[in-house]
Design an enzyme around this catalytic site. Sequence first.
Site, short mmCIF file in Angstrom:
data_model
loop_
_atom_site.label_atom_id
_atom_site.label_comp_id
_atom_site.label_asym_id
_atom_site.label_seq_id
_atom_site.Cartn_x
_atom_site.Cartn_y
_atom_site.Cartn_z
N LYS A 115 -6.09 24.85 7.34
CA LYS A 115 -6.40 23.63 6.59
C LYS A 115 -5.39 23.44 5.45
CE LYS A 115 -9.06 20.22 5.26
NZ LYS A 115 -9.39 19.09 6.10
N GLU A 175 -17.34 18.06 4.20
CA GLU A 175 -16.34 18.63 3.29
C GLU A 175 -16.80 18.52 1.84
OE1 GLU A 175 -12.40 17.03 4.40
OE2 GLU A 175 -12.15 19.00 5.35
N ALA A 181 -5.46 10.94 8.19
CA ALA A 181 -4.17 10.99 7.51
C ALA A 181 -3.08 11.29 8.54
CB ALA A 181 -4.21 12.09 6.45
N GLY A 205 0.83 -1.20 0.00
CA GLY A 205 0.00 0.00 0.00
C GLY A 205 0.86 1.25 0.00
N ALA A 206 0.59 2.16 -0.95
CA ALA A 206 1.36 3.41 -1.05
C ALA A 206 0.47 4.60 -0.70
CB ALA A 206 1.97 3.56 -2.44
N GLY A 207 -0.33 4.43 0.35
CA GLY A 207 -1.13 5.55 0.87
C GLY A 207 -0.27 6.36 1.82
N TYR A 208 -0.93 7.15 2.68
CA TYR A 208 -0.18 7.99 3.62
C TYR A 208 0.79 7.15 4.45
CZ TYR A 208 -3.41 11.83 2.72
OH TYR A 208 -4.13 12.83 2.13
P1 NAD Z 1 -17.79 9.16 9.84
O1 NAD Z 1 -18.05 7.84 10.45
O2 NAD Z 1 -17.00 10.15 10.57
O3 NAD Z 1 -19.19 9.85 9.44
C1 NAD Z 1 -20.23 9.14 8.84
C2 NAD Z 1 -21.55 9.82 9.19
O4 NAD Z 1 -22.59 9.08 8.55
C3 NAD Z 1 -21.86 9.83 10.68
O5 NAD Z 1 -22.19 11.14 11.07
C4 NAD Z 1 -23.04 8.88 10.82
O6 NAD Z 1 -23.96 9.28 11.81
C5 NAD Z 1 -23.68 8.95 9.43
N1 NAD Z 1 -24.44 7.74 9.09
C6 NAD Z 1 -24.05 6.45 9.22
N2 NAD Z 1 -25.02 5.62 8.82
C7 NAD Z 1 -26.07 6.40 8.43
C8 NAD Z 1 -27.36 6.14 7.91
N3 NAD Z 1 -27.81 4.90 7.71
N4 NAD Z 1 -28.17 7.18 7.62
C9 NAD Z 1 -27.74 8.46 7.80
N5 NAD Z 1 -26.52 8.76 8.29
C10 NAD Z 1 -25.69 7.75 8.60
O7 NAD Z 1 -17.14 8.81 8.41
P2 NAD Z 1 -16.32 9.75 7.41
O8 NAD Z 1 -16.90 11.10 7.36
O9 NAD Z 1 -16.21 8.94 6.16
O10 NAD Z 1 -14.91 9.81 8.08
C11 NAD Z 1 -14.15 8.63 8.32
C12 NAD Z 1 -12.93 8.95 9.18
O11 NAD Z 1 -12.03 9.77 8.46
C13 NAD Z 1 -13.32 9.71 10.44
O12 NAD Z 1 -12.50 9.28 11.48
C14 NAD Z 1 -13.02 11.13 10.07
O13 NAD Z 1 -12.73 11.94 11.18
C15 NAD Z 1 -11.83 10.97 9.16
N6 NAD Z 1 -11.72 12.07 8.20
C16 NAD Z 1 -10.84 13.06 8.48
C17 NAD Z 1 -10.71 14.10 7.61
C18 NAD Z 1 -9.71 15.18 7.92
O14 NAD Z 1 -9.10 15.17 8.98
N7 NAD Z 1 -9.53 16.16 7.04
C19 NAD Z 1 -11.49 14.18 6.45
C20 NAD Z 1 -12.40 13.16 6.20
C21 NAD Z 1 -12.51 12.11 7.10
#
Ligand code: NAD
Length: 403
Positions: free
Chosen positions: A376, A166, A314, A8-11
Amino acid sequence: MKEVVVLGAGYAGLKTVVLLQKKLKTNVHITLVDRNNYHYEATDLHEAAAGTQSASRITYPISDVINPQITFIQDEVVKIDPDKKTVKLAGHEELLHYDYCVLGLGFVSETFGIPGAEENALPMTNVKEALAIYDHIIAKMKDYRTTHNPDDLQIVICGGGFTGIELAGALVDARASYAKIAGVSPDEIKITLIEASTRLLPMFSEKLAEYGVNLVKSLNVQLLDGSRISKIEPGKVIYKHGDDDEESLNAGTIIWTTGVSGNPLMEECGFDAKRGRVIVTDHLTDPKHDDIYIIGDVAAVMPPDGKRPYPTTAQIALAMADYTAEDIVSRIKTGKHEAKSFTYKSLGTVASVGNTRAFGEAMGHELRGYPASAMKKIIADRSLLETGGLKELFAKGRFDLYH
Ligand code: NAD
C-alpha cells in the site's frame, strides 16, 4: 501556438500538465486552473480526517511541479462552452480560449437524495472537508468532558465501501488519542460502520473481503451490515435492517462515505453525463467534442467486455493522464490521434486498515498483513513520484515500511 487548458489539478489534470511540459517544449501554451493552489492525495483523505496525518503531509504546492512557462490560475471553473471553445472562471472577466481542453474536475460526495445527509453528515471529498471532520471529532471529545454523554464518543461511518473501511482503520489508529482528550479509556470510543450490503468490498474475492471485514471487526469496530440508511437527523442515523422496523443510532460524529459522483459541472455544462461522468471515446475525448478530453473521476471508461465502466481510482486517473498527454502531443505534432486507443490494466488494489494493516491484491496475488501494508505504501509512493517527482516523494513519501 496551440492553447491547452487543463481544468483541475487532481491526479488526472496535474499529471497531464507535468507530462505535457516534459514532452512539448515549443508551439504550445498550457494553462492550468484549480480552486486550490495545492494538489492533494485524495487516497489519503481518511488519514487527515482521523488526524493520523497532517494536511501538509498529503498536499503539495502546484507551483512545486509546474514550469514557469505554464500559466496557473487559482480560480473556480463556472462554465465550459464546447461550441465557442471557451472556459469561464468565477473571478476572471476574460474567458479562456483553447484548442484542446482537458477536464479533470474530480468528484463530489453522493447522497443519493437521502434526507438529511447533506445537512447532518460530514462528507470527506477534499482536504477542507477532511479537516472539518477532524475538528468535529476533537470538539466532541472535548464536549464529553462536560456532558458525559456517551453519544459524543460515538463515531458513525455511513457506507462500508473502500473509503469507509480505510477511514475506520485510521480512526482505530487515532482512538487512543481521542480517548485521552475525552478523559476515557480507548474502548469507550465507539466506531460503527453502517453498510447496506451484506457482501462488502465486491472488488475482492469473497475470501479476501471476509478477511478484511474480520480484520476491521477485530479492531473493535462495530459493523452493521445489511443496514440501509434512510435518513440522517442531527446527531442520529436512521437505518433499516432487511425487513425489520427502522432503527436508529445516536452519534456525535456522522461521516458520509456512501459513494461519490463526478463533478456536477459536467451536467450543468450540457455534457452527456450520468452522475457527473461521461462515457468517453477510445481517445478519452467527449463523444461530441473531439477537442475535449474528459479524464479522472468525471470520465467513465468502458472495459473491452463493455458491461460496466472501470471503477474510478487514482490509478486509472493517472493512466488516463499518461494517454491524454501522449495523444495531445501526437495531435499537435502530426495532426492525428495516437494510433492506439486507451487501454487499462489495473496493477491491483490494496485497502489499508490503519498504518500497519492492509489487504488487497496486486499483480494477480492476494496480499494480507505486512506484505499488503508495505505494498500500500509502495503504491502511494509511486503515485507521488509520478506527478510530484523526487522532491515530493522525499518530502511526503511513506518510508516506514518496516513495522
Ligand atoms: P463505494 O461506492 O465503493 O462504497 C460505498 C458503500 O456505501 C457501498 O458499499 C454501498 O453499499 C454503501 N451504501 C450506499 N448507500 C448506502 C445506504 N443508504 N446505507 C448504507 N450503505 C450504503 O464508494 P467509496 O468507498 O467512496 O469509493 C468510491 C470509489 O473510489 C470506488 O471505486 C473505490 O474503489 C475507489 N476508492 C479507491 C481507493 C483506493 O484504491 N485506495 C480508496 C478509496 C476509494
